[in-house]
Design a protein around this motif. Structure first.
Motif, short mmCIF file in Angstrom:
data_model
loop_
_atom_site.label_atom_id
_atom_site.label_comp_id
_atom_site.label_asym_id
_atom_site.label_seq_id
_atom_site.Cartn_x
_atom_site.Cartn_y
_atom_site.Cartn_z
N GLU A 5 49.12 32.17 45.39
CA GLU A 5 49.52 30.98 45.17
C GLU A 5 48.59 30.35 44.16
N GLN A 6 47.91 30.94 44.57
CA GLN A 6 46.39 29.24 43.67
C GLN A 6 46.50 30.18 42.42
N GLU A 7 46.41 31.62 41.82
CA GLU A 7 47.00 32.30 40.78
C GLU A 7 47.84 31.15 39.83
N ILE A 8 48.82 31.42 40.51
CA ILE A 8 49.97 30.90 40.15
C ILE A 8 50.44 29.41 40.13
N ALA A 9 49.64 28.83 40.59
CA ALA A 9 49.26 26.90 40.61
C ALA A 9 48.07 26.52 39.23
N GLU A 10 47.64 27.70 38.66
CA GLU A 10 46.36 27.51 37.86
C GLU A 10 47.41 27.64 36.55
N GLN A 11 48.43 28.57 36.47
CA GLN A 11 49.40 29.42 35.21
C GLN A 11 49.75 28.01 35.01
N ASP A 106 52.38 45.85 41.24
CA ASP A 106 50.63 45.99 41.35
C ASP A 106 49.45 46.31 39.78
N VAL A 107 50.48 45.44 38.84
CA VAL A 107 49.68 45.18 37.62
C VAL A 107 49.55 43.71 37.56
N HIS A 108 47.89 43.48 36.49
CA HIS A 108 48.22 41.94 36.60
C HIS A 108 48.31 40.93 35.47
N TYR A 109 49.12 39.84 36.25
CA TYR A 109 49.53 39.28 34.50
C TYR A 109 48.61 37.53 34.28
N ASP A 110 48.51 37.89 32.63
CA ASP A 110 47.00 37.06 32.62
C ASP A 110 47.85 35.54 31.71
N GLY A 111 48.35 35.68 31.83
CA GLY A 111 49.43 34.12 31.18
C GLY A 111 49.89 34.64 29.84
N TRP A 112 50.77 33.61 29.30
CA TRP A 112 51.01 33.89 27.97
C TRP A 112 50.41 32.80 26.39
N GLY A 113 51.34 33.31 25.62
CA GLY A 113 50.81 32.76 24.43
C GLY A 113 52.06 32.46 23.38
#
Length: 118
Positions: A5-11, A106-113
């Motif tokens: 939830e913290q990762e999503i909020a930051e993204q 179970d992989v890492h999502y690293d945002g978008w560009g």
């Protein structure tokens, strides 16, 4: 609040900052943008399953690429491509969908560009 939830909020905050910066720099507010959602894993099979799942949902997926880490080791990376206007609600919805895919496989999502459009 969980770590996810913290990762999503930051993204979601990064989403707002990115859209605001593009618009402040004069990028076309009405254009359709190509968003490249970045994924990484140390396990090719998991990343491949994510890619197949994303493709079935209608997204374009780039070929997997190996990335050598400075500390040694390898990551396998790919992008899930989506089209979107610079509409924060739509981008947030896509972001949450990408986090769900990442969690499922179970992989890492690293945002978008994306790229500036005049």
């Amino acid at each position: 609040m969980s770590e996810l939830e913290q990762e999503i909020a930051e993204q979601l905050e990064i989403n707002r900052e990115t859209v605001e910066a593009l618009l402040e720099d004069g990028s076309d507010a009405d254009a359709e943008y190509t968003l490249e959602h970045h994924f990484a894993s140390d396990n090719f099979d998991r990343l491949e399953k994510l890619a197949v799942d994303a493709f079935k949902k209608g997204f374009e997926v780039t070929d997997a690429e190996e990335l050598e880490l400075e500390e040694g080791g390898m990551l396998i990376c790919c992008d899930v491509i989506a089209k979107s206007p610079l509409n924060i609600e739509k981008i947030d919805q896509q972001t949450q969908e990408m986090f769900a895919l990442a969690e499922k496989h179970d992989v890492h999502y690293d945002g978008w560009g994306t790229y500036f459009i005049e």
